[in-house]
Design an enzyme around this catalytic site. Structure first.
Site, PDB file in Angstrom:
ATOM      1  N   LEU A  51       0.759  -1.109   0.070  1.00 29.37           N
ATOM      2  CA  LEU A  51       0.224   0.033   0.063  1.00 29.37           C
ATOM      3  C   LEU A  51       0.893   1.425   0.172  1.00 29.37           C
ATOM      4  CD1 LEU A  51      -2.719  -0.367   2.718  1.00 29.37           C
ATOM      5  CD2 LEU A  51      -2.914  -1.470   0.453  1.00 29.37           C
ATOM      6  N   ILE A  70       4.930  -1.298   3.228  1.00 32.44           N
ATOM      7  CA  ILE A  70       4.728  -0.252   2.782  1.00 32.44           C
ATOM      8  C   ILE A  70       5.287   0.568   1.489  1.00 32.44           C
ATOM      9  CG2 ILE A  70       4.375   2.651   3.300  1.00 32.44           C
ATOM     10  CD1 ILE A  70       2.320   0.639   5.100  1.00 32.44           C
ATOM     11  N   LYS A  71       5.159   0.953   0.689  1.00 34.84           N
ATOM     12  CA  LYS A  71       5.520   1.620  -0.582  1.00 34.84           C
ATOM     13  C   LYS A  71       5.710   2.817  -0.035  1.00 34.84           C
ATOM     14  CE  LYS A  71       4.203   0.319  -5.225  1.00 34.84           C
ATOM     15  NZ  LYS A  71       2.772  -0.021  -5.879  1.00 34.84           N
ATOM     16  N   ILE A  72       7.061   3.345  -0.683  1.00 34.25           N
ATOM     17  CA  ILE A  72       7.594   4.514  -0.518  1.00 34.25           C
ATOM     18  C   ILE A  72       8.207   4.985  -1.885  1.00 34.25           C
ATOM     19  CG2 ILE A  72       9.030   5.785   0.985  1.00 34.25           C
ATOM     20  CD1 ILE A  72       7.088   4.867   2.951  1.00 34.25           C
TER      21      ILE A  72
END
Ligand code: E4P
Length: 300
Positions: free
Chosen positions: A62, A91-93
């Site tokens: 996400l 977590i997409k960064i």
């Protein structure tokens, strides 16, 4: 090789899981937008994502929407807190959240990757377009690095003056072997009459030919992934490479041949992987040849 499905469409996720080949899910704001538009705003985003996380057999990536490390860290923690009790969440960064030429935000992604990873939150570093960015992502402690193969192919074709939608379609295979052979031929022609190596090295024609059809020494999206894997293997980085922005089955084959850890694939690419003209033709022939004596075997 693990296969993730690259979609926010619950129906597609459920269907692909039923084939027994899915190990995780990746989403991004554009994929979420597509899923939301389809439902005309009639859904609670939170419940919808919960359902995706509950359904997925592995990590669901996400994406945050901030640009400073403070925002991204806060949003990453929030996403993790909201959804990780329902399943695995990554977590997409973005490797670099900067949009403008302004370079003040250049290192905000790395700061967020480092902090969230230190907190034990799996980070999937997105929008990776160079091996150098992938090296930094691994150094900062990312669990996953997502190089965007298809977008690099788009970029190289755009540099050659090709337009998407006109000269090539989104799913078209980018034949960089052919491109390399064409470049080699042109280079040999350009070098033929040179009197010294220096003359070749300094020649404008030669330099312009060398730079055509590549992005600073990266020759295609698959080549980008090959280079990242080589670096990670050379130093034993634990970061797993997710081949992302995959547009066709042949790219999947090529990244699988490289031994990439994971490929995240849109539904249509998965469909393309199972199809072949001769398989359908063979099926037709076998069905035509079924004799009644054989059919009887299957009667209850
Ligand atoms: C997945 O992590 C990426 O967001 C996605 O593969 C991008 O694909 P696209 O370049 O086809 O939009």
């Amino acid at each position: 090789m693990k296969i993730f499905i690259d979609t926010a469409e619950l129906d597609e996720i459920r269907e692909a899981i039923s084939w027994g080949i899915i190990d995780g899910v990746t989403t991004n704001p554009s994929l979420i937008k597509k899923a939301v538009d389809k439902r005309n705003g009639k859904i609670s985003m939170e419940d919808y994502i919960k359902e995706i996380v509950k359904t997925a057999p592995g990590p669901v990536s996400l994406e945050v929407i901030g640009q400073t490390s403070e925002e991204m860290i806060r949003q990453g923690r929030m996403l993790h807190e909201k959804f990780s009790s329902f399943g695995e969440v990554a977590i997409k960064i973005p490797i670099n959240p900067s949009i403008e030429e302004d370079d003040r935000l250049d290192f905000e992604g790395l700061k967020a990757i480092r902090q969230l990873s230190m907190e034990g939150i799996q980070v999937n570093v997105t929008l990776i377009m160079t091996p150098e960015q992938a090296l930094l992502a691994a150094k900062a402690g990312a669990a996953y690095a997502s190089p965007f193969a298809g977008r690099i192919d788009d970029y190289i074709r755009a540099n050659l003056g090709m337009k998407r939608g006109k000269d090539f379609q989104k799913g078209d295979y980018f034949d960089y072997d052919l491109l390399c052979r064409a470049r080699e031929k042109k280079l040999n022609e350009a070098m033929e009459n040179a009197k010294s190596i220096r003359e070749i090295y300094e020649s404008r024609d030669v330099n312009s030919l060398v730079s055509q059809g590549q992005d600073n020494g990266v020759y295609s999206g698959v080549d980008l992934i090959a280079r990242i894997l080589r670096i990670y293997r050379a130093y034993g980085f634990k970061t797993e490479v997710i081949a992302a922005s995959i547009r066709n089955p042949r790219q999947v084959r090529e990244v699988a041949e490289l031994g990439v850890h994971i490929a995240t694939l849109p539904f249509d690419v998965l469909r393309g992987m199972v199809k072949h003209y001769k398989t359908a033709e063979g099926m037709r022939r076998f069905m035509d040849d079924v004799v009644p004596q054989y059919r009887i075997l299957f009667e209850e």
